[in-house]
Design an enzyme around this catalytic site. Structure first.
Site, PDB file in Angstrom:
ATOM      1  N   HIS A 183     -11.746  13.260  21.708  1.00  0.00           N
ATOM      2  CA  HIS A 183     -10.908  12.660  20.647  1.00  0.00           C
ATOM      3  C   HIS A 183     -11.593  11.439  20.037  1.00  0.00           C
ATOM      4  O   HIS A 183     -10.924  10.568  19.462  1.00  0.00           O
ATOM      5  CB  HIS A 183      -9.539  12.172  21.194  1.00  0.00           C
ATOM      6  CG  HIS A 183      -8.604  13.257  21.625  1.00  0.00           C
ATOM      7  ND1 HIS A 183      -7.730  13.094  22.680  1.00  0.00           N
ATOM      8  CD2 HIS A 183      -8.383  14.496  21.141  1.00  0.00           C
ATOM      9  CE1 HIS A 183      -7.016  14.199  22.845  1.00  0.00           C
ATOM     10  NE2 HIS A 183      -7.393  15.069  21.923  1.00  0.00           N
ATOM     11  N   GLU A 387      -8.393  12.618  11.515  1.00  0.00           N
ATOM     12  CA  GLU A 387      -9.718  13.026  11.977  1.00  0.00           C
ATOM     13  C   GLU A 387     -10.536  13.664  10.855  1.00  0.00           C
ATOM     14  O   GLU A 387     -11.745  13.482  10.781  1.00  0.00           O
ATOM     15  CB  GLU A 387      -9.583  13.970  13.175  1.00  0.00           C
ATOM     16  CG  GLU A 387      -9.105  13.224  14.416  1.00  0.00           C
ATOM     17  CD  GLU A 387      -8.572  14.122  15.512  1.00  0.00           C
ATOM     18  OE1 GLU A 387      -9.326  14.415  16.433  1.00  0.00           O
ATOM     19  OE2 GLU A 387      -7.391  14.525  15.439  1.00  0.00           O
TER      20      GLU A 387
END
Ligand code: AMP
Length: 403
Positions: A183, A387
């Site tokens: 992540h 993201e």
């Protein structure tokens, strides 16, 4: 650079997620998802964001990633955003595992592909799928710069004391066993956005980032650099997640094998796919768990408590790692939406300067915001992650530098 568009591809084993962004203003021109690639029931959902048109869905078999990307390209062409357009500057690929080798986004060539391939033993589920996406996109646009953005890269700044397990280093090195973290794109983006929210430079703030989605991880970020994170060799370590157990005594695995008679594959499936919130109460969606708690369901209440207990332990641990903390930032599906999780995670931590203001915490929104009282020593923030934007930004910056 005159070309200003970046296509972001996130290629999973049977899925392909994409977004097309215009980097002049970071706006999204199109987004979509191909699911169940390789099955009879594949589905493509495409949203033409630039024109504001309705989402288009197409059902029917899509044999492989090559066919999936061609179908995506066709949808984009219908919106006048085809992949053959001179406005397309680059394609940015999410790559899960970059090991210790890739510390930064990297322009993809044959050597880079070979290195991502070499990392397959430590990321057997993810890297092969990411490579398929890369190969497919390169075949379609061999002339276009393509960039790999690694989930692990942000964590390569961790000191050895945080990155190493306490096992024989010769064995660890032989098998490349260490804590890589995942992540990273989200932790990088959110820690920077949190500094911005506080009106300070990233170099001047210490942040604990709690990325709570279906997968979940925490990180300790000192002055913009990651110094610890909760996922390890694989995404299994750390927090309680939707279907992953997170931390457990490694001897549980021996016990399940020796006493429970389970195979390694069965244990792997149990801990990755049938544990966490789902394993505890049969649901991995926090909305459903909260609904069940409101109806007095005890298994859901216990699952919530176990989830929050682990989260609180990591907040405490990373507070100690950082020494001083300016903000705790909640992000991803649960972190951005589940006010009760935020409230419970910091409850009782007033001694550490942490608290939420119930009214602020209850407000929903998609902008970064502070949910602690003005008097709190540490800001508690909700910072929506992005993201795709981070991958596009890193890709565009790298391609801009190289042209
Ligand atoms: P992500 O992996 O970031 O997409 O997060 C997915 C998870 O976010 C879901 O499994 C839910 O548990 C959680 N989630 C999404 N929306 C909400 C919501 N409105 N309230 C609580 N949890 C949510």
């Amino acid at each position: 650079m005159t070309a200003t568009r970046v296509l972001v591809l996130n290629s999973g084993s049977s899925s392909l997620k994409y977004q097309l962004l215009d980097m002049r203003d970071s706006s999204r021109l199109a987004a979509g998802l191909v699911e169940r690639i390789g099955e009879q029931t594949s589905r493509l959902k495409h949203t033409p964001l630039a024109s504001g048109g309705d989402a288009r869905e197409a059902d029917g078999p899509i044999a492989d990633h090559d066919a999936a990307l061609k179908a995506v390209a066709q949808e984009l062409s219908r919106d006048g955003l085809g992949l053959d357009s001179p406005d397309l500057a680059a394609i940015g690929h999410r790559v899960v595992h970059g090991g210790m080798f890739f510390t930064e986004p990297t322009v993809i060539d044959e050597a880079v592909i070979a290195e991502i391939e070499r990392l397959i033993p430590v990321a057997p589920l993810h890297n092969p799928a990411n490579l398929t996406g890369i190969r497919t996109a390169r075949a379609l646009r061999p002339d276009l710069p393509q960039v790999a953005v690694f989930d692990t890269a942000f964590h390569t700044t961790m000191p050895e004391s945080a990155a190493r397990y306490a096992i024989d280093p010769r064995i660890a090195d032989r098998h490349r066993i260490r804590r890589y973290g995942f992540h990273g794109t989200s932790h990088a983006y959110v820690s920077r956005a949190t500094a911005e929210l506080l009106g300070r430079a990233p170099e001047d703030v210490n942040v604990i980032v709690l990325h709570l989605g279906n997968g979940a991880s925490a990180s300790a970020v000192r002055g913009g650099r990651c110094v610890d994170t909760s996922m390890g060799l694989t995404p299994l370590e750390g927090l309680v997640m939707g279907t992953r157990s997170g931390d457990l005594d490694p001897a549980v695995i021996f016990h399940l094998a020796r006493v429970g008679g389970m195979s390694m594959d069965e244990i792997d499936t149990l801990l990755n796919k049938r544990s966490g919130l789902f394993g505890l109460c049969g649901d991995n969606d926090m909305r459903e768990i909260r609904r069940r708690i409101d109806e007095g369901d005890e298994a859901a209440a216990l699952a919530f408590d176990i989830y929050v207990h682990r989260l609180k332990k990591y907040i405490g641990a990373y507070y100690a790692v950082l020494g001083t903390v300016d903000a705790v930032a909640f992000t991803a599906g649960v972190g951005e939406n589940a006010a009760p999780v935020r409230e419970a995670a910091v409850a009782g931590l007033e001694g550490l300067g942490l608290a939420v203001d119930p009214e602020r915490n209850a407000v929903r929104g998609d902008r970064p915001r502070i949910v602690s009282p003005d008097t709190a020593r540490v800001a508690v923030a909700v910072v929506p992650t992005d993201e795709e934007l981070e991958i596009a930004t890193q890709t565009y910056a790298l391609v801009g530098k190289n042209t």
